[in-house]
Scaffold this motif. Structure first.
Motif, PDB file in Angstrom:
ATOM      1  N   LEU A  43       0.875  -1.274   0.297  1.00 35.36           N
ATOM      2  CA  LEU A  43      -0.016  -0.024  -0.167  1.00 35.36           C
ATOM      3  C   LEU A  43       0.758   1.448   0.091  1.00 35.36           C
ATOM      4  O   LEU A  43       1.731   1.313   0.739  1.00 35.36           O
ATOM      5  N   VAL A  44       0.601   2.245  -0.734  1.00 30.59           N
ATOM      6  CA  VAL A  44       1.264   3.401  -1.009  1.00 30.59           C
ATOM      7  C   VAL A  44       0.173   4.587  -0.938  1.00 30.59           C
ATOM      8  O   VAL A  44      -0.793   4.438  -1.270  1.00 30.59           O
ATOM      9  N   LEU A  45       1.069   5.732  -0.550  1.00 32.54           N
ATOM     10  CA  LEU A  45       0.109   7.038  -0.681  1.00 32.54           C
ATOM     11  C   LEU A  45       0.785   7.898  -1.910  1.00 32.54           C
ATOM     12  O   LEU A  45       1.950   7.904  -1.936  1.00 32.54           O
ATOM     13  N   LEU A  46      -0.120   8.491  -2.642  1.00 33.42           N
ATOM     14  CA  LEU A  46       0.362   9.202  -3.688  1.00 33.42           C
ATOM     15  C   LEU A  46      -0.016  10.690  -3.585  1.00 33.42           C
ATOM     16  O   LEU A  46      -0.785  11.349  -2.845  1.00 33.42           O
ATOM     17  N   TRP A  62      -1.470  14.243   0.582  1.00 34.25           N
ATOM     18  CA  TRP A  62      -1.129  12.553   0.175  1.00 34.25           C
ATOM     19  C   TRP A  62      -2.489  12.036   0.033  1.00 34.25           C
ATOM     20  O   TRP A  62      -3.502  12.218   0.939  1.00 34.25           O
ATOM     21  N   SER A  63      -3.007  11.604  -1.127  1.00 27.69           N
ATOM     22  CA  SER A  63      -4.098  10.643  -1.399  1.00 27.69           C
ATOM     23  C   SER A  63      -4.284   9.444  -0.689  1.00 27.69           C
ATOM     24  O   SER A  63      -3.138   8.976  -0.144  1.00 27.69           O
ATOM     25  N   VAL A  64      -5.405   8.767  -0.928  1.00 28.08           N
ATOM     26  CA  VAL A  64      -5.732   7.667  -0.067  1.00 28.08           C
ATOM     27  C   VAL A  64      -4.571   6.469  -0.423  1.00 28.08           C
ATOM     28  O   VAL A  64      -4.154   6.609  -1.653  1.00 28.08           O
ATOM     29  N   PRO A  65      -4.810   5.372   0.159  1.00 24.75           N
ATOM     30  CA  PRO A  65      -3.709   4.442  -0.096  1.00 24.75           C
ATOM     31  C   PRO A  65      -4.239   3.640  -1.318  1.00 24.75           C
ATOM     32  O   PRO A  65      -5.451   3.336  -1.783  1.00 24.75           O
ATOM     33  N   PHE A  66      -3.265   3.486  -2.102  1.00 22.96           N
ATOM     34  CA  PHE A  66      -3.265   2.673  -3.436  1.00 22.96           C
ATOM     35  C   PHE A  66      -2.411   1.534  -3.272  1.00 22.96           C
ATOM     36  O   PHE A  66      -1.494   1.242  -2.597  1.00 22.96           O
ATOM     37  N   HIS A  67      -2.715   0.474  -4.288  1.00 22.86           N
ATOM     38  CA  HIS A  67      -2.053  -0.902  -4.243  1.00 22.86           C
ATOM     39  C   HIS A  67      -1.023  -0.819  -5.313  1.00 22.86           C
ATOM     40  O   HIS A  67      -1.520  -0.385  -6.490  1.00 22.86           O
ATOM     41  N   VAL A  68      -0.090  -1.236  -5.311  1.00 16.83           N
ATOM     42  CA  VAL A  68       1.020  -1.500  -6.076  1.00 16.83           C
ATOM     43  C   VAL A  68       0.729  -2.768  -6.878  1.00 16.83           C
ATOM     44  O   VAL A  68       0.818  -3.719  -6.270  1.00 16.83           O
ATOM     45  N   GLU A  78       3.176   1.182 -11.213  1.00 15.73           N
ATOM     46  CA  GLU A  78       1.675   1.353 -11.694  1.00 15.73           C
ATOM     47  C   GLU A  78       0.893   0.815 -10.527  1.00 15.73           C
ATOM     48  O   GLU A  78       1.329  -0.155  -9.601  1.00 15.73           O
ATOM     49  N   ILE A  79      -0.184   1.871 -10.194  1.00 16.37           N
ATOM     50  CA  ILE A  79      -0.766   1.858  -8.997  1.00 16.37           C
ATOM     51  C   ILE A  79      -2.314   1.537  -9.061  1.00 16.37           C
ATOM     52  O   ILE A  79      -2.726   1.722 -10.430  1.00 16.37           O
ATOM     53  N   TRP A  80      -3.293   0.991  -8.274  1.00 11.96           N
ATOM     54  CA  TRP A  80      -4.531   0.762  -8.551  1.00 11.96           C
ATOM     55  C   TRP A  80      -5.302   1.070  -7.312  1.00 11.96           C
ATOM     56  O   TRP A  80      -4.983   0.880  -6.027  1.00 11.96           O
ATOM     57  N   SER A  81      -6.602   1.582  -7.611  1.00 11.21           N
ATOM     58  CA  SER A  81      -7.487   1.922  -6.391  1.00 11.21           C
ATOM     59  C   SER A  81      -8.917   1.724  -6.978  1.00 11.21           C
ATOM     60  O   SER A  81      -8.917   1.891  -8.021  1.00 11.21           O
ATOM     61  N   GLU A  82      -9.767   1.460  -5.955  1.00 11.76           N
ATOM     62  CA  GLU A  82     -11.258   1.315  -6.603  1.00 11.76           C
ATOM     63  C   GLU A  82     -11.703   2.457  -7.490  1.00 11.76           C
ATOM     64  O   GLU A  82     -12.470   2.423  -8.472  1.00 11.76           O
ATOM     65  N   GLY A  83     -11.620   3.728  -6.976  1.00 13.57           N
ATOM     66  CA  GLY A  83     -12.115   4.914  -7.359  1.00 13.57           C
ATOM     67  C   GLY A  83     -11.500   5.345  -8.586  1.00 13.57           C
ATOM     68  O   GLY A  83     -12.201   6.192  -9.504  1.00 13.57           O
ATOM     69  N   SER A  84     -10.232   5.228  -8.752  1.00 18.93           N
ATOM     70  CA  SER A  84      -9.688   5.805 -10.004  1.00 18.93           C
ATOM     71  C   SER A  84      -8.936   4.814 -10.936  1.00 18.93           C
ATOM     72  O   SER A  84      -8.519   5.111 -12.066  1.00 18.93           O
ATOM     73  N   VAL A  89       2.616   6.050 -12.388  1.00 16.76           N
ATOM     74  CA  VAL A  89       3.152   7.166 -11.613  1.00 16.76           C
ATOM     75  C   VAL A  89       4.575   7.017 -11.350  1.00 16.76           C
ATOM     76  O   VAL A  89       5.230   5.862 -11.511  1.00 16.76           O
ATOM     77  N   ASN A  90       5.429   8.275 -11.188  1.00 22.33           N
ATOM     78  CA  ASN A  90       6.855   8.296 -10.846  1.00 22.33           C
ATOM     79  C   ASN A  90       6.797   7.695  -9.689  1.00 22.33           C
ATOM     80  O   ASN A  90       6.233   8.288  -8.817  1.00 22.33           O
ATOM     81  N   GLY A  91       7.679   6.925  -9.281  1.00 19.87           N
ATOM     82  CA  GLY A  91       7.923   6.322  -7.903  1.00 19.87           C
ATOM     83  C   GLY A  91       8.425   7.502  -6.746  1.00 19.87           C
ATOM     84  O   GLY A  91       8.122   7.286  -5.643  1.00 19.87           O
ATOM     85  N   GLN A  92       8.868   8.689  -7.389  1.00 19.33           N
ATOM     86  CA  GLN A  92       9.402   9.514  -6.359  1.00 19.33           C
ATOM     87  C   GLN A  92       8.131  10.364  -5.856  1.00 19.33           C
ATOM     88  O   GLN A  92       8.104  11.133  -4.737  1.00 19.33           O
ATOM     89  N   SER A  93       6.828  10.221  -6.598  1.00 18.80           N
ATOM     90  CA  SER A  93       5.605  10.805  -5.851  1.00 18.80           C
ATOM     91  C   SER A  93       4.770   9.961  -5.039  1.00 18.80           C
ATOM     92  O   SER A  93       3.780  10.096  -4.578  1.00 18.80           O
TER      93      SER A  93
END
Length: 117
Positions: A43-46, A62-68, A78-84, A89-93
């Motif tokens: 889980l990561v924050l964007l 920082w946005s809601v948690p995303f799954h890598v 590459e990240i995934w969430s239910e809403g988006s 994305v770049n890993g630095q963000s």
């Protein structure tokens, strides 16, 4: 002619000094960069870059948690969430999401007025 030669010499000294300063600054910056490695399923924050356009200085950037879902070479993730959905994305963000420790039971504290009232 001597003044022109001195001017050229001063110009070359300034150029060399500037080059040394830039090299030292780059070395210091590269030393302080923190590399984050992400693995699939984490889980990561964007980081939300657009938030500065809106008022609210206490709002989290920082946005809601995303799954890598997939990690690409050269820092892309590459990240995934239910809403988006899924996007790259770049890993630095991104930063790792660490869930807090759950609180065991509720504690009630009773506050009283100070004795001076």
């Amino acid at each position: 002619m001597l003044q022109l030669a001195e001017l050229d010499e001063l110009h070359l000294d300034a150029y060399e000094s500037s080059k040394l300063y830039k090299e030292r600054t780059k070395r210091w910056h590269d030393k302080h960069i923190q590399r984050c490695e992400f693995k699939e399923g984490e889980l990561v924050l964007l980081f939300n870059f657009r938030l500065k356009l809106f008022p609210g200085k206490l709002k989290s950037r920082w946005s809601v948690p995303f799954h890598v879902t997939k990690v690409f070479p050269y820092g892309f993730v590459e990240i995934w969430s239910e809403g988006s959905g899924t996007f790259k994305v770049n890993g630095q963000s991104l930063k790792h999401y660490r869930a807090g420790i759950p609180v065991q039971g509720n504690q009630v504290y009773k506050l009283s007025l100070p004795s001076s009232y």
